[in-house]
Design an enzyme around this catalytic site. Structure first.
Site, mmCIF file in Angstrom:
data_model
loop_
_atom_site.group_PDB
_atom_site.id
_atom_site.type_symbol
_atom_site.label_atom_id
_atom_site.label_comp_id
_atom_site.label_asym_id
_atom_site.label_seq_id
_atom_site.Cartn_x
_atom_site.Cartn_y
_atom_site.Cartn_z
ATOM 1 N N GLY A 1 0.822 -1.205 0.000
ATOM 2 C CA GLY A 1 0.000 0.000 0.000
ATOM 3 C C GLY A 1 0.853 1.251 0.000
ATOM 4 O O GLY A 1 0.654 2.142 -0.801
ATOM 5 N N PHE A 2 1.828 1.289 0.934
ATOM 6 C CA PHE A 2 2.770 2.404 1.010
ATOM 7 C C PHE A 2 2.056 3.734 1.164
ATOM 8 O O PHE A 2 2.503 4.756 0.662
ATOM 9 C CB PHE A 2 3.715 2.382 -0.198
ATOM 10 N N ILE B 1 0.111 -5.574 5.591
ATOM 11 C CA ILE B 1 0.302 -5.189 4.190
ATOM 12 C C ILE B 1 1.669 -5.645 3.686
ATOM 13 O O ILE B 1 2.163 -5.186 2.670
ATOM 14 C CB ILE B 1 0.167 -3.657 4.016
ATOM 15 N N GLY B 2 2.252 -6.571 4.437
ATOM 16 C CA GLY B 2 3.571 -7.072 4.072
ATOM 17 C C GLY B 2 4.589 -6.837 5.173
ATOM 18 O O GLY B 2 5.753 -7.184 5.040
ATOM 19 N N THR B 3 4.118 -6.248 6.260
ATOM 20 C CA THR B 3 5.020 -5.913 7.356
ATOM 21 C C THR B 3 5.327 -7.100 8.252
ATOM 22 O O THR B 3 6.320 -7.079 8.966
ATOM 23 C CB THR B 3 4.369 -4.831 8.226
ATOM 24 N N LEU C 1 11.541 -5.718 17.094
ATOM 25 C CA LEU C 1 10.705 -6.784 17.661
ATOM 26 C C LEU C 1 10.776 -8.093 16.878
ATOM 27 O O LEU C 1 10.446 -9.148 17.416
ATOM 28 C CB LEU C 1 9.251 -6.310 17.749
ATOM 29 N N THR D 1 11.768 -9.752 9.880
ATOM 30 C CA THR D 1 10.849 -8.911 9.112
ATOM 31 C C THR D 1 11.256 -7.439 9.185
ATOM 32 O O THR D 1 11.002 -6.679 8.250
ATOM 33 C CB THR D 1 9.410 -9.094 9.623
ATOM 34 N N GLN E 1 11.861 -4.832 6.053
ATOM 35 C CA GLN E 1 11.222 -3.521 5.893
ATOM 36 C C GLN E 1 12.243 -2.419 5.674
ATOM 37 O O GLN E 1 12.035 -1.513 4.871
ATOM 38 C CB GLN E 1 10.364 -3.199 7.122
ATOM 39 N N GLU F 1 8.931 3.203 7.475
ATOM 40 C CA GLU F 1 9.156 4.317 6.566
ATOM 41 C C GLU F 1 10.554 4.904 6.612
ATOM 42 O O GLU F 1 11.015 5.510 5.654
ATOM 43 C CB GLU F 1 8.100 5.401 6.847
#
Lengths: 331, 186, 703
Positions: free
Chosen positions: C233-234, C460-462, C586, C590, C594, C661
């Site tokens: 989505g970004f 959303i891919g996180t 955490l 992943t 990101q 981000e």
């Protein structure tokens, strides 16, 4: 996309007959560009005549040392063919610089030649485009045209031809073989595509109903040093901003054979005849290359956003020619 | 043999429809397809195989990549009618029977080679196709032009990147995808 | 499963990974309910004006078409406080690409053909889509995106700049950019009486539910929005977008489940874009390199129907100590599509400009750019005076420099030749604020010893499913494989959207609180749990969103090495390295993905991505993925992400800052600074494509 009929042709003759008997027909090769344009509403065939399974899918050596490439040979197979890699490396390199691995698996030799411009105004049916709709105007001229032509354009059209392969074929003096109602004929690859002039809707010299059956690579260029180089906005999977294909033979310190063609500068692969004339018989020095390339590009008429292409094409051509020249003379 | 009706609203073959047979993931399907239908839409809409993704519908992203007669291809640009008799493998057909994953699927998990997952089936099918191409000696844009034709091309990272460049990933999993592909190079 | 897999920070594997690699994960358009039909939008072909007449006769006659919705017959919507969603409500055309009809048909092919058969007549008016920094329509907005003040000033910046010993006064340009998630915006909507069920490709189903309920005048409990798997989505799926409204309208009208997938070419006009930003940055410093004046002035555009102001001057309020400062935004409403969020709105373009200017200042001073940044570290947040909850930018710079081998860099600007290439390296800092939204969650202990955590988070891919299970397992003190997470459905406890790098902190806080309560409840419980188990819930409203006494931001440092081809002007990144200080990480697996993903998008922003507003036609010329160049594999070389673990007690129970981000922030500046180091040329307009780079090289200009 309007509904359409579908005919699969078993032979070249059958294909031409099917085309003739189905008004509004289009030949379907790999479809990578035709299907794309049908989805956009740019192409609206009433019938697809499927020529993708015609028995034209081989590369064969001709008796005099030339090579015939069948029209349905896939781009990836052509690029990987040992004889092409060995004798016409520029062609293999040009193919591999285009599109993506999976697109090259689909795209055919004939279809690659017949692909249409990627001009965004041509692709958008809500905008004027003389190529798509003669007389409607050219959206690109007053619009965004960083990617457009600097050579041979007309007031009616500033589109470029997107093929990499065709640039190599032009430099190699290849012949495009055609079959149509008047029988067989062949056209030099360098003259197969047209300049836009008053009829930008005509991309090529092909006549209605004619079908490309193959491309012949001449023996004269076989085994000569040749090279393709392309500049683009990303490292892969992008159309050229400019490209060059060159073939060069130097014997006894002078240029004996030279073929140079530019991509993405014009409505067709731009065969650099003036540069070639200047180089034939000359010593392959840096100064000679510069003089020749500048002579060719002097004809450029850049627009407000694409003047960079002239310098870029110059750089590419000088780089490629210098690398093709024997080391002792290339200073 | 299973028989599917491509679109419930369309009847038997007519001027704008044809009956075709596709072998998909080993199973034959006889379908009546709208000539306008591309393979991607037939897989997704008619066969409910939604593994192949529609990212752009114009051959510009690679998310729809499947194997057609063993070769990778953008299924969004292939009119289904022209594939009559073809053998299609989608991401759903890569693993063995049951729960078994294809080694590359396992490598994607091990390397976290995806985030949103939307480009993933296309990346995996494309990589499988690319490995076969390299094994068959197909060169790429970054292969040394002087390399002899014929023998398999060794895939270093530059080769993998170039060969997979037809598959966009907006999440930016590229480095992890390259590692996953390296894991399965024989 | 070992205990180490339970701990926060462990590299737990994505829980939905198997579905994604086998193709069984279903996205919004892939819920093939019986009777489902397809719809295709028709969009406006003028930039300003109105639809005078719309003729749907031919479309309705074409095979398979069920209905055509237009402004004349579409269901009336209530106001939902977002003008971009008021589609098919009147004849006005606020920009090219605005939806003016929707064709619903039995098949995709029929819908597309039907859309092509709709005939439209327009009343076109003159349009203005061209942003200039002297545009007479420019004004200073009260607020920029994120609620930040449009204008801030401290001291006497003009005077301080004028009298500074060393000055940089530079203009930078960032073009419009497009999010282009790989999954185009899609929704499948179905009405069951007065109940609406929607599968939507969205970053936050709770917010979409509220919007749909308002638009269709329904109580929220009659709307269910599912966003189980979302193909990126970004920011562009942050709130409801027109496709979901169109799908719900069409389903209501036809009584059939309807899927709307926006064709890729429609995205630039319909889902938001990063607005172009014109920057003027002035930096004044003393001879020792201490900033005395910092002015960052930004001009941007918005649409006629919605004010969205890319807050690009905001990071300058956080980054460096300077006694005199001005940070201001000016916005021009134009006949353009509405801009919106794209990954790190504000910070991404703002830090390109600020960090490029810092590099220019370093060159002007003859100072190392890493040291210049360190020398200007503030003690407190410059704009607010608040203490930082934690700030380890210096450590990021030092650690990055060490890992990158910065000490071996030639301190002088280029050209630095290496054959036909010019090679150089650059650095830039990164910052992203800590944002936290209130959320709710429940945690249930089941009699069989397992746990279920429910929260309407969105993955959303996180890796949200995975990290929330880790948060829960950690709070419960149980192995990770005992915890199941349910997310992605608005019937679950309400939660905030996956945006502003706030997801894990916001959802995790509620999950942590619910699990902590459950653990306490279990401690008091003796014997076997009765069916259906023991449940605890949490609502972090009032706590998670409470004002903090601290300035809370994540920081980072980016290092890039580039090679510039002097023949073509092509720039290729050779190495990209980021070091981040973002609280506790955490899930190391992943999180790394990101960070790398953000850096990759920053690479695109630097080198390949750019969109052009066509002044003649009023749309973005680069409307598809062939023309808008998202980086491909071949563009992306060795990318490394590292982090410095921070122990910050002022964040949330997990001690985490957002990570989605910051990877894009500063990456473009690091690459641009590397290009300057390589070539000796300062390019101030993105992207650094061959046309710009080649024609700026001294070797080219010398001809």
């Amino acid at each position: 996309m309007k509904p359409f009929g579908y005919v699969r042709a078993g032979s070249v003759e059958e294909a031409a007959d099917a085309y003739a008997s189905h008004p509004g027909a289009r030949y379907l090769g790999g479809g990578t560009n035709l299907v794309d344009l049908m989805k956009l509403g740019v192409e609206q065939p009433a019938t697809l005549v499927d020529v993708s399974r015609l028995p034209l899918d081989s590369v064969e050596e001709l008796p005099a040392g030339a090579l015939r490439i069948g029209a349905t040979v896939r781009n990836s197979d052509l690029a990987a063919h040992p004889l092409v890699r060995d004798r016409y490396p520029v062609l293999s390199q040009a193919l591999l610089a285009g599109a993506s691995g999976q697109l090259r698996n689909i795209a055919t030799t004939g279809g690659n030649l017949l692909q249409r411009t990627r001009c965004p105004y041509f692709q958008d049916t809500s905008k004027p485009c003389n190529k798509r709709e003669p007389g409607s105007g050219c959206g690109a001229r007053d619009g965004v045209h960083r990617d457009h032509a600097v050579l041979g354009h007309s007031p009616h059209c500033i589109a470029t031809h997107p093929s990499d392969m065709a640039v190599a074929l032009a430099a190699l003096d290849a012949q495009v073989e055609l079959y149509g109602a008047d029988g067989e004929r062949s056209v030099p690859a360098a003259e197969f595509h047209r300049l836009p002039g008053d009829h930008p809707e005509c991309d090529t010299e092909i006549r209605p109903g004619e079908i490309i059956t193959g491309v012949v690579l001449p023996a004269t260029a076989a085994g000569l040093p040749s090279r393709y180089r392309k500049a683009r906005d990303r490292a892969s999977y992008a159309f050229a901003l400019a490209s060059v294909a060159a073939v060069l033979r130097v014997d006894d310190g002078v240029v004996q054979h030279v073929g140079v063609a530019f991509g993405a500068l014009a409505h067709r692969p731009w065969r650099a005849r003036r540069a070639e004339e200047a180089l034939l018989g000359a010593a392959p020095t840096a100064a000679a290359f510069e003089r020749a390339v500048d002579l060719e590009l002097a004809a450029a008429q850049p627009l407000s956003d694409n003047a960079y292409k002239v310098g870029l094409a110059r750089d590419l051509a000088l780089d490629v020619l210098t690398r093709l020249a024997p080391p002792t003379t290339s200073t | 043999m299973e028989t599917d009706t491509a679109h419930p609203t369309t009847g038997p073959p007519d001027h704008h429809h044809s009956e075709i047979t596709l072998r998909v993931n080993g199973k034959p399907h006889t379908l009546t397809v709208d000539h306008r239908s591309v393979l991607l839409d037939v897989l997704r809409e008619d066969l409910d195989l939604t593994g192949a993704k529609k990212g752009c519908d114009h051959g510009q992203c690679g998310a729809c990549t499947v194997l057609v007669d063993g070769r990778r291809a953008n299924s969004c640009l292939l009119p289904a009618v022209a594939l009559d008799g073809g053998d299609i493998t989608t991401v759903e057909g890569l693993g063995g029977d049951g729960e078994e994953l294809h080694p590359l699927q396992r490598a994607f998990l091990d390397r976290d080679a995806f985030q949103c997952g939307y480009c993933t089936p296309g990346q995996i099918c494309s990589a499988i196709g690319a490995l076969a191409e390299a094994a068959a000696g197909h060169p790429s844009h970054v292969t040394d032009p002087g390399a002899p034709a014929g023998p398999p091309v060794a895939l270093d990272r530059a080769e993998i990147r170039e060969r997979l460049s037809g598959n966009l990933c907006r999440c930016g999993a590229y480095p992890n995808i390259v590692e996953a592909v390296e894991d399965v190079i024989p | 499963m070992s205990d180490t897999d339970t701990a926060l920070g462990a590299p737990a594997e994505r829980r939905e990974g198997r579905e994604k690699v086998t193709g069984t994960a279903r996205y919004a358009a892939e819920h093939t309910v019986p009777g489902r039909v397809h719809a295709w939008p028709v969009t406006a072909a003028i930039a300003c004006g109105a639809v005078r007449a719309i003729d749907t006769t031919e479309a309705l006659r074409s095979a398979g078409v069920i209905t055509v919705l237009t402004h004349e017959n579409a269901p009336r919507l209530a106001d939902a406080d977002d003008p971009t969603l008021a589609v098919l409500q009147n004849s006005r055309v606020p920009h090219r690409g605005w939806p003016i009809a929707l064709v619903v048909a039995e098949t995709l092919e029929a819908a597309r053909a039907g859309a092509a058969a709709v005939r439209v007549e327009y009343e076109a008016q003159d349009h203005d889509v061209t942003l200039t920094d002297s545009h007479p329509g420019a004004y200073v907005p009260e607020e920029a995106n994120g609620g930040y003040p449009g204008h801030r000033e401290r001291g006497a910046p003009e005077g301080a700049f004028a009298s500074a010993a060393v000055r940089v006064d530079a203009a930078y340009r960032v073009p419009p950019l497009h999010n282009h998630p790989m999954e185009p915006h899609a929704a499948t909507a179905q009405w069951d009486g007065h109940r609406l069920v929607v599968h939507d490709s969205s970053q936050g189903a709770t917010a979409v539910r509220a919007t749909l309920a308002a638009l269709f005048r329904l109580p929220e409990d009659q709307v269910t929005v599912v966003a189980e798997h979302v193909g990126g989505g970004f920011g562009s799926k942050g709130t409801a977008r027109p496709h979901v409204v169109l799908a719900a309208m069409a389903a209501r009208r036809t009584g059939r489940p309807v899927t709307v997938v926006l064709p890729r070419r429609f995205l630039p006009a319909l889902v938001g874009h990063r607005a172009p930003t014109l920057h003027r940055v002035r930096l004044g410093a003393d001879e020792q390199g201490s900033l005395t004046a910092l002015l960052h002035e930004v001009t941007t555009h918005t649409s006629r129907i919605k004010e969205f102001v890319e807050q690009a001057a905001v990071p300058a309020r956080v980054m460096y100590a300077s006694p005199h400062s001005r940070t201001t935004h000016r916005v021009v409403p134009l006949d353009v599509p509405s801009p919106s969020w794209m990954r790190a709105p504000g910070e991404a373009p703002g830090m390109f400009a600020l960090e490029s200017a810092m590099d220019e200042l370093a060159v002007a001073l003859g100072t190392d750019p890493v040291e210049l940044r360190i020398a200007n570290e503030p003690d407190t947040e410059p704009d607010s005076g608040k203490p930082f909850s934690s700030r380890h930018l210096v450590e990021c710079l030092r650690e990055g420099a060490r890992r990158f081998g910065w000490a071996h860099r030639d301190p002088h600007p280029g050209p630095h030749s290496s054959g036909p290439l010019l090679v150089g390296s650059g650095v830039a800092a990164a910052v992203y604020p800590v944002l936290i939204q209130p959320s709710t969650a429940t945690a249930r202990a089941l009699p069989n010893g397992n746990f279920t955590v429910r929260v309407n988070a969105t993955d959303i891919g996180t890796g949200a499913r995975t990290v929330l299970a880790q948060v829960a397992a950690d709070a419960l003190g149980v192995p990770l494989d005992r915890v199941r997470t349910e997310i992605g459905n608005s019937d679950l406890p309400s939660a905030s959207l996956a945006g502003g790098s706030s997801g894990t902190a916001s959802w995790g806080w509620a999950v942590h609180e619910a699990c902590t309560r459950l653990r306490a409840g279990l401690a008091e419980h003796t014997g076997q749990l009765p069916e259906p188990g023991l449940t605890a819930s949490a609502d972090t409203a009032g706590t998670a969103d409470a004002d903090s006494d601290y300035a809370r931001h994540a920081f980072g440092a980016h290092f890039a090495e580039v090679a510039v081809d002097t023949v073509t002007g092509e720039v290729r990144v050779r190495r990209l390295l980021g070091v981040y200080a973002a609280g506790h990480i955490l899930n190391s697996r992943t999180a790394r993905s990101q960070f790398i993903g953000g850096m990759t998008m920053g690479l695109g922003m630097a080198l390949t991505e750019g969109s052009t507003m066509d002044a003649a036609f009023g749309d973005f010329t680069e409307s598809d993925l062939a023309a808008y160049h998202v980086p491909v594999h071949a563009d992306v070389p060795a990318v490394e992400a590292h982090w410095i673990d921070e122990d910050d007690p002022h964040l949330n129970p997990m001690g985490s800052k957002g990570i989605g981000e910051i990877g894009i922030v500063g990456t473009a500046a690091a690459i641009g600074n590397a290009v300057h180091h390589a070539t000796g040329v300062r390019y101030r307009e993105l992207p650094l494509t061959p046309d710009r780079v080649l024609t700026g090289l001294p070797s080219f200009m010398a001809r």
